[in-house]
Scaffold this motif. Structure first.
Motif, PDB file in Angstrom:
ATOM      1  N   VAL A 156       0.845  -1.201   0.000  1.00  0.00           N
ATOM      2  CA  VAL A 156       0.000   0.000   0.000  1.00  0.00           C
ATOM      3  C   VAL A 156       0.876   1.244   0.000  1.00  0.00           C
ATOM      4  N   ASN A 157       1.815   1.304   0.933  1.00  0.00           N
ATOM      5  CA  ASN A 157       2.773   2.414   0.994  1.00  0.00           C
ATOM      6  C   ASN A 157       4.006   1.963   1.763  1.00  0.00           C
ATOM      7  N   ILE A 158       5.098   2.697   1.568  1.00  0.00           N
ATOM      8  CA  ILE A 158       6.376   2.413   2.218  1.00  0.00           C
ATOM      9  C   ILE A 158       6.832   3.687   2.918  1.00  0.00           C
ATOM     10  N   GLU A 159       7.267   3.545   4.168  1.00  0.00           N
ATOM     11  CA  GLU A 159       7.721   4.690   4.955  1.00  0.00           C
ATOM     12  C   GLU A 159       9.106   4.408   5.532  1.00  0.00           C
ATOM     13  N   ASP A 166       7.683   8.828  16.489  1.00  0.00           N
ATOM     14  CA  ASP A 166       6.878   9.339  15.374  1.00  0.00           C
ATOM     15  C   ASP A 166       6.051   8.196  14.802  1.00  0.00           C
ATOM     16  N   SER A 167       4.790   8.473  14.474  1.00  0.00           N
ATOM     17  CA  SER A 167       3.931   7.450  13.874  1.00  0.00           C
ATOM     18  C   SER A 167       4.111   7.421  12.362  1.00  0.00           C
ATOM     19  N   HIS A 168       4.209   6.209  11.830  1.00  0.00           N
ATOM     20  CA  HIS A 168       4.291   5.965  10.390  1.00  0.00           C
ATOM     21  C   HIS A 168       3.120   5.033  10.085  1.00  0.00           C
ATOM     22  N   CYS A 169       2.158   5.522   9.301  1.00  0.00           N
ATOM     23  CA  CYS A 169       0.880   4.821   9.184  1.00  0.00           C
ATOM     24  C   CYS A 169       0.585   4.340   7.769  1.00  0.00           C
ATOM     25  N   ALA A 170      -0.181   3.242   7.727  1.00  0.00           N
ATOM     26  CA  ALA A 170      -0.678   2.737   6.452  1.00  0.00           C
ATOM     27  C   ALA A 170      -1.715   3.722   5.917  1.00  0.00           C
ATOM     28  N   LYS A 171      -1.758   3.858   4.594  1.00  0.00           N
ATOM     29  CA  LYS A 171      -2.693   4.799   3.974  1.00  0.00           C
ATOM     30  C   LYS A 171      -4.101   4.238   3.865  1.00  0.00           C
ATOM     31  N   LYS A 172      -4.250   2.931   4.140  1.00  0.00           N
ATOM     32  CA  LYS A 172      -5.569   2.298   4.201  1.00  0.00           C
ATOM     33  C   LYS A 172      -5.436   1.055   5.090  1.00  0.00           C
ATOM     34  N   PRO A 173      -6.532   0.414   5.471  1.00  0.00           N
ATOM     35  CA  PRO A 173      -6.411  -0.776   6.327  1.00  0.00           C
ATOM     36  C   PRO A 173      -5.531  -1.855   5.678  1.00  0.00           C
ATOM     37  N   ARG A 202      -3.236  -5.784   6.471  1.00  0.00           N
ATOM     38  CA  ARG A 202      -3.136  -6.998   7.291  1.00  0.00           C
ATOM     39  C   ARG A 202      -1.701  -7.261   7.741  1.00  0.00           C
ATOM     40  N   TYR A 203      -0.713  -6.673   7.039  1.00  0.00           N
ATOM     41  CA  TYR A 203       0.692  -6.935   7.326  1.00  0.00           C
ATOM     42  C   TYR A 203       1.505  -5.646   7.278  1.00  0.00           C
ATOM     43  N   ALA A 204       2.636  -5.681   7.997  1.00  0.00           N
ATOM     44  CA  ALA A 204       3.665  -4.646   7.861  1.00  0.00           C
ATOM     45  C   ALA A 204       4.989  -5.394   7.784  1.00  0.00           C
ATOM     46  N   LEU A 205       5.842  -5.009   6.853  1.00  0.00           N
ATOM     47  CA  LEU A 205       7.138  -5.659   6.669  1.00  0.00           C
ATOM     48  C   LEU A 205       8.236  -4.626   6.883  1.00  0.00           C
ATOM     49  N   GLU A 206       9.047  -4.837   7.941  1.00  0.00           N
ATOM     50  CA  GLU A 206      10.159  -3.939   8.232  1.00  0.00           C
ATOM     51  C   GLU A 206      11.455  -4.534   7.697  1.00  0.00           C
ATOM     52  N   MET A 207      12.218  -3.687   7.007  1.00  0.00           N
ATOM     53  CA  MET A 207      13.519  -4.059   6.443  1.00  0.00           C
ATOM     54  C   MET A 207      14.500  -2.936   6.781  1.00  0.00           C
ATOM     55  N   ASN A 208      15.794  -3.192   6.584  1.00  0.00           N
ATOM     56  CA  ASN A 208      16.779  -2.128   6.760  1.00  0.00           C
ATOM     57  C   ASN A 208      16.370  -0.940   5.898  1.00  0.00           C
ATOM     58  N   GLN A 209      16.598   0.267   6.418  1.00  0.00           N
ATOM     59  CA  GLN A 209      16.178   1.465   5.699  1.00  0.00           C
ATOM     60  C   GLN A 209      16.801   1.519   4.309  1.00  0.00           C
ATOM     61  N   GLY A 210      15.967   1.780   3.319  1.00  0.00           N
ATOM     62  CA  GLY A 210      16.414   1.891   1.935  1.00  0.00           C
ATOM     63  C   GLY A 210      16.342   0.585   1.156  1.00  0.00           C
ATOM     64  N   TRP A 211      16.064  -0.542   1.823  1.00  0.00           N
ATOM     65  CA  TRP A 211      16.046  -1.846   1.150  1.00  0.00           C
ATOM     66  C   TRP A 211      15.043  -1.858  -0.005  1.00  0.00           C
ATOM     67  N   PHE A 212      13.853  -1.389   0.215  1.00  0.00           N
ATOM     68  CA  PHE A 212      12.824  -1.398  -0.833  1.00  0.00           C
ATOM     69  C   PHE A 212      13.253  -0.526  -2.012  1.00  0.00           C
ATOM     70  N   ARG A 213      13.791   0.654  -1.726  1.00  0.00           N
ATOM     71  CA  ARG A 213      14.247   1.575  -2.773  1.00  0.00           C
ATOM     72  C   ARG A 213      15.401   0.955  -3.570  1.00  0.00           C
ATOM     73  N   GLN A 214      16.366   0.332  -2.868  1.00  0.00           N
ATOM     74  CA  GLN A 214      17.519  -0.286  -3.536  1.00  0.00           C
ATOM     75  C   GLN A 214      17.099  -1.427  -4.458  1.00  0.00           C
ATOM     76  N   LYS A 215      16.038  -2.128  -4.102  1.00  0.00           N
ATOM     77  CA  LYS A 215      15.562  -3.277  -4.896  1.00  0.00           C
ATOM     78  C   LYS A 215      14.473  -2.859  -5.889  1.00  0.00           C
ATOM     79  N   LYS A 242       8.144  -1.113  -5.031  1.00  0.00           N
ATOM     80  CA  LYS A 242       7.294   0.068  -4.863  1.00  0.00           C
ATOM     81  C   LYS A 242       5.869  -0.323  -4.504  1.00  0.00           C
ATOM     82  N   PRO A 243       5.076   0.662  -4.047  1.00  0.00           N
ATOM     83  CA  PRO A 243       3.651   0.399  -3.809  1.00  0.00           C
ATOM     84  C   PRO A 243       3.004  -0.194  -5.067  1.00  0.00           C
TER      85      PRO A 243
END
Length: 150
Positions: free
Chosen positions: A104-107, A115-122, A124-137, A140-141
């Motif tokens: 849905v979104n990546i923060e 600080d709160s980092h929130c999903a833009k809609k309901p 079921r999951y949240a996946l935490e990775m080292n910062q920048g991992w999604f961008r490096q790979k 995207k949403p």
């Protein structure tokens, strides 16, 4: 009978050690179950935080995480979800995923903040990775993470 000073000193020292041990135990990472997830061609070794206490602990007090390691948080039903970084020592990125595993979104999140980092809609999951991992790979949403537990 009055306790001796020696007894009181021993009692206070033992109490301090037990308190310190309890705090140290609270700061030790919990052993979470591990699964493999796929983000396109990328394989993720993800620890699973499914119960409330596991989600509250998350990646707190970790000093490092491997390059393709992360943590997936399971929520029973799709819900409005926010993440924060209290007692989390490493910078992370979080992808919020719907019931089908679609991002849905990546923060990006800064360590040791509330600080709160929130999903833009309901979600079921949240996946935490080292910062920048999604961008490096180039993940995207709209893309899907496969292998999520049900």
């Amino acid at each position: 009978m009055r306790p001796s000073r020696h007894f009181i000193a021993l009692f206070l020292a033992a109490s301090a050690m037990m308190l310190g041990a309890g705090q140290a135990a609270a700061q030790q990472p919990t052993n979470f179950p591990v699964i493999s997830l796929n983000a396109g061609i990328h394989v993720i070794r993800a620890e699973v935080a499914a119960r409330d206490a596991e989600r509250q602990q998350g990646l707190m007090y970790r000093e490092k995480m491997g390059p393709n390691e992360g943590m997936v948080f399971l929520f029973g039903e799709p819900a409005g979800v926010c993440m924060w970084m209290k007692n989390t020592l490493i910078p992370l990125s979080v992808a919020f995923l719907d019931e089908a595993g679609k991002i849905v979104n990546i923060e990006d999140m800064k360590p040791q903040t509330t600080d709160s980092h929130c999903a833009k809609k309901p979600v079921r999951y949240a996946l935490e990775m080292n910062q920048g991992w999604f961008r490096q790979k180039n993940i995207k949403p709209g893309m899907v993470i496969d292998g999520l537990p049900r």
